[in-house]
Design a protein around this motif. Structure first.
Motif: not given
Length: 74
Positions: A10, A14, A24, A21
């Protein structure tokens, strides 16, 4: 020793998709501005469970509002 919140995969994703990222995070930040006042009582009373529950509920409500207005949820 505590288990890490994010896995190595993860974190790598990212790092590889930093623009997505950040985009968001900005979008979520704008949504939170619409309802943060409703969370203050939980924050002041240190009610983490209530805060998390209400945060999820309010965030979903704001995202649904956006979807009804014709914006797509990423």
């Amino acid at each position: 020793m505590k288990k890490p919140i994010l896995t190595k995969e993860e974190i790598k994703w990212m790092m590889d998709n930093m623009k997505e990222v950040v985009s968001e995070l900005r979008r979520k930040s704008e949504l939170v501005k619409n309802f943060y006042q409703e969370l203050e009582i939980y924050r002041i009373n240190n009610d983490r469970v209530g805060y998390d529950r209400m945060f999820s509920k309010l965030l979903k409500r704001e995202e649904d509002k956006l979807n009804l207005n014709g914006r797509k949820n990423k």
